[in-house]
Motif scaffolding. Sequence first.
Motif, PDB file in Angstrom:
ATOM      1  N   UNK A 198      14.800  63.900  15.872  1.00  0.00           N
ATOM      2  CA  UNK A 198      14.203  64.287  16.870  1.00  0.00           C
ATOM      3  C   UNK A 198      12.172  63.091  16.585  1.00  0.00           C
ATOM      4  N   UNK A 199      12.913  61.676  16.671  1.00  0.00           N
ATOM      5  CA  UNK A 199      11.907  60.902  16.391  1.00  0.00           C
ATOM      6  C   UNK A 199      11.104  60.280  17.778  1.00  0.00           C
ATOM      7  N   UNK A 200      10.418  59.407  17.323  1.00  0.00           N
ATOM      8  CA  UNK A 200       9.862  58.641  19.098  1.00  0.00           C
ATOM      9  C   UNK A 200      10.890  57.828  19.203  1.00  0.00           C
ATOM     10  N   UNK A 201      11.541  57.181  18.540  1.00  0.00           N
ATOM     11  CA  UNK A 201      12.158  56.330  18.774  1.00  0.00           C
ATOM     12  C   UNK A 201      13.947  56.375  18.436  1.00  0.00           C
ATOM     13  N   UNK A 202      15.113  56.026  18.618  1.00  0.00           N
ATOM     14  CA  UNK A 202      16.350  56.178  18.926  1.00  0.00           C
ATOM     15  C   UNK A 202      16.890  54.902  19.159  1.00  0.00           C
ATOM     16  N   UNK A 203      18.571  54.961  18.707  1.00  0.00           N
ATOM     17  CA  UNK A 203      19.014  53.446  18.158  1.00  0.00           C
ATOM     18  C   UNK A 203      18.782  52.732  19.854  1.00  0.00           C
ATOM     19  N   UNK A 204      19.188  51.860  20.592  1.00  0.00           N
ATOM     20  CA  UNK A 204      18.930  51.648  22.176  1.00  0.00           C
ATOM     21  C   UNK A 204      21.177  52.405  22.138  1.00  0.00           C
ATOM     22  N   UNK A 205      21.671  52.720  23.272  1.00  0.00           N
ATOM     23  CA  UNK A 205      22.429  53.247  23.328  1.00  0.00           C
ATOM     24  C   UNK A 205      23.741  51.770  23.915  1.00  0.00           C
ATOM     25  N   UNK A 206      24.465  52.658  24.558  1.00  0.00           N
ATOM     26  CA  UNK A 206      25.526  51.599  24.921  1.00  0.00           C
ATOM     27  C   UNK A 206      25.709  51.521  26.419  1.00  0.00           C
ATOM     28  N   UNK A 207      25.120  50.636  27.060  1.00  0.00           N
ATOM     29  CA  UNK A 207      25.807  50.150  28.675  1.00  0.00           C
ATOM     30  C   UNK A 207      26.635  49.929  29.031  1.00  0.00           C
ATOM     31  N   UNK A 208      27.036  50.644  30.083  1.00  0.00           N
ATOM     32  CA  UNK A 208      27.929  50.899  30.893  1.00  0.00           C
ATOM     33  C   UNK A 208      28.079  50.569  32.165  1.00  0.00           C
ATOM     34  N   UNK A 209      28.720  49.496  33.007  1.00  0.00           N
ATOM     35  CA  UNK A 209      28.816  49.124  34.791  1.00  0.00           C
ATOM     36  C   UNK A 209      29.834  49.996  35.029  1.00  0.00           C
ATOM     37  N   UNK A 210      29.019  50.900  36.356  1.00  0.00           N
ATOM     38  CA  UNK A 210      30.270  52.119  37.072  1.00  0.00           C
ATOM     39  C   UNK A 210      31.631  51.478  37.513  1.00  0.00           C
ATOM     40  N   UNK A 211      32.640  51.767  37.399  1.00  0.00           N
ATOM     41  CA  UNK A 211      33.651  51.448  37.559  1.00  0.00           C
ATOM     42  C   UNK A 211      33.822  51.884  39.130  1.00  0.00           C
ATOM     43  N   UNK A 212      32.985  52.148  40.288  1.00  0.00           N
ATOM     44  CA  UNK A 212      32.746  52.080  41.648  1.00  0.00           C
ATOM     45  C   UNK A 212      32.013  52.267  42.921  1.00  0.00           C
ATOM     46  N   UNK A 213      30.572  52.083  41.791  1.00  0.00           N
ATOM     47  CA  UNK A 213      29.358  51.964  42.704  1.00  0.00           C
ATOM     48  C   UNK A 213      28.550  50.755  41.737  1.00  0.00           C
ATOM     49  N   UNK A 214      27.097  50.287  42.551  1.00  0.00           N
ATOM     50  CA  UNK A 214      26.475  49.488  41.812  1.00  0.00           C
ATOM     51  C   UNK A 214      25.546  50.162  41.221  1.00  0.00           C
TER      52      UNK A 214
END
Length: 463
Positions: free
Chosen positions: A63-79
Motif C-alpha cells: 500500500x505504497x505511493x509507487x508501484x511497478x509500471x504495468x503491462x500495456x496492451x492495445x485492444x484487439x478491436x478498438x482504439x
Amino acid sequence: MSDNKISLVELIQIFGQYCNNIIINIKHLQEDYQRTGIKRIRGIRNENGELLQPWLTTEYIDNAEYVDMGEFQLSRNAATINMLIKRRVKLAKFEDQTPTIEVAGLLVNDLNAFNNYTIVSDGKINVKSLQVKISSKKVFDLLKQKGILDAEEFDFWAEYTIQLDNLPLVAANSSYSSIDGLFNELAEIKVLNSIMCAHLKNESDVFIETQLDEFKKHYLSKNTYINFPTTNEYTDIKQALVDGTIDSKLSYKIDIGSQDILNLSKFPSANKFLNRMYRLYDKETGEIIMNPSFEMVFNENLAVRHRLLSSRTKITKVDELMKPIFDDFLGLEQNGIVEGILKKVGADSLAQLLEDKQTGKQIGKEEMVAALTVANKKLEQYAENIYQDKISPLVFYIGCTGLLPEQMQAKAMTYDEAAAKYPNLQFSKNEQEGSFFAVGDSIISIYTKTEYYSKVLSASTDN
C-alpha cells in the motif's frame, strides 16, 4: 524540449521495453481517473436485490505511493490502450480481518491482484499524464532524446511528469504490414484453443480435484489468481441512466475477417460445436450421452462419432473451418491440420501424444492434461503476438484517424454491398450499420456499439 514529439504508441512501446526501470505514482493516477466501463462491486445479490459480501476480502501488502509500471496492451478491436498494474495482496476474513495464510497446502499470504487502467479509450486520451520515477540513466536519456522529458540532469530521486495528452496518438508516417492470411491463422488457433480450454475447464496440471475445490471456496482460480464474484453497482440499468450513475457512449469497433467469415465472434464454443456436430456414446451399451462436453472425453468408456444431421441443418463457412480441426483432434480423420498448428507454435509434445493416441496407445489423463496446458499457453501467446505486432496497431490507427493506412487502398462498402458481393458473410445488427473494406483476402469492418460506463471518478479500477 524537442517539437518533434513521438507518438503515444511509440512511447508505450518504450514503456513496455523498459518497464522494470520505471515506477508510477499510483495515487496520482487514481486521483482523477475516469472509468471507461461499468463499476463492479464484490458480492452477489439475493432475490431481494440485497448485496451478499464474500466471506473473504483482500488487503494490499504494497500500500505504497509507487508501484511497478504495468503491462500495456492495445485492444484487439478498438482504439484503446490499457495498462495492467499488478499489486501484492493477502487474503483476510471479511468480518474480523483475520488473515488467511494457507489454502490446500499453498501459502496465500502473498498473492497478486490486477488493476486495469485505460490510458486511451476509443481514440481519446483518458489519462492525461503519469508521474514516474526512473532508475536507469539510459532510459532517462532515451525519453529526453524523444522529447518526453525536459529535465536537464538524471536524478533517480526526482519525480517526472510525463504528459500524454500533448502527444499524437499515432505517427503520421505509420506503416503496416499485410494482413493477408492472418484471419484464417487466428481462426484455426481460436478453434484449437477453445477445444483445449473445454478439456481443461476443471483440470489442473498442478493441483488435484479436492485442492481445486478448496481454491473455489477461497475465491482462487486454478492458477491461484483472485477471483471474487462481482456484480454491477446498480440493480436497474434504466434507473441508473436516469439518475446519472451511468452513461452511454458509442464505441467504434474495428474487426478483421475473411471474405467468408466476418470476424472471430462468429465461432461458437468448442462444447457447443461438439454438441451440434458430434455424438458421444458409451462404447459398451451404445447409449448416447446427452449434452456432451470435452471434459467427458477423458472418460475411456466413451467414444465419439459424427452426428447424423437433418436436411434442415445449414452448414456454414464457420462449420467448414471448424470441422476438419475437430475431426483431426478427435481422431475421426487424420488430415494433419492439428499437428501443423501445434508444431507451428512449438507444442510438439502434445502433437506427439495425439499421434500416439490415434495409433491406439493408452495415454494417462495426467500426462494429457499437462501437455494440453503447455500447448494451450503456447497457442495463446502465439495469437497474442500476432495481435500486438500486426493487428492491434492497425486497429488503433484506424480507430484514431477514421482512415485506412495509405498503403491499403480500398473503397468503403455498405452492408448491402458487402452482403451482395460476399454472400457467406453473416452480420449482427450492429455490424449491419457499419462500413466494410476489402483489403487483399481480408475484410475490415468498422461499426459502432453502445457501451455503458460509470460516471463517478473513482480510485477503484474494476473496469
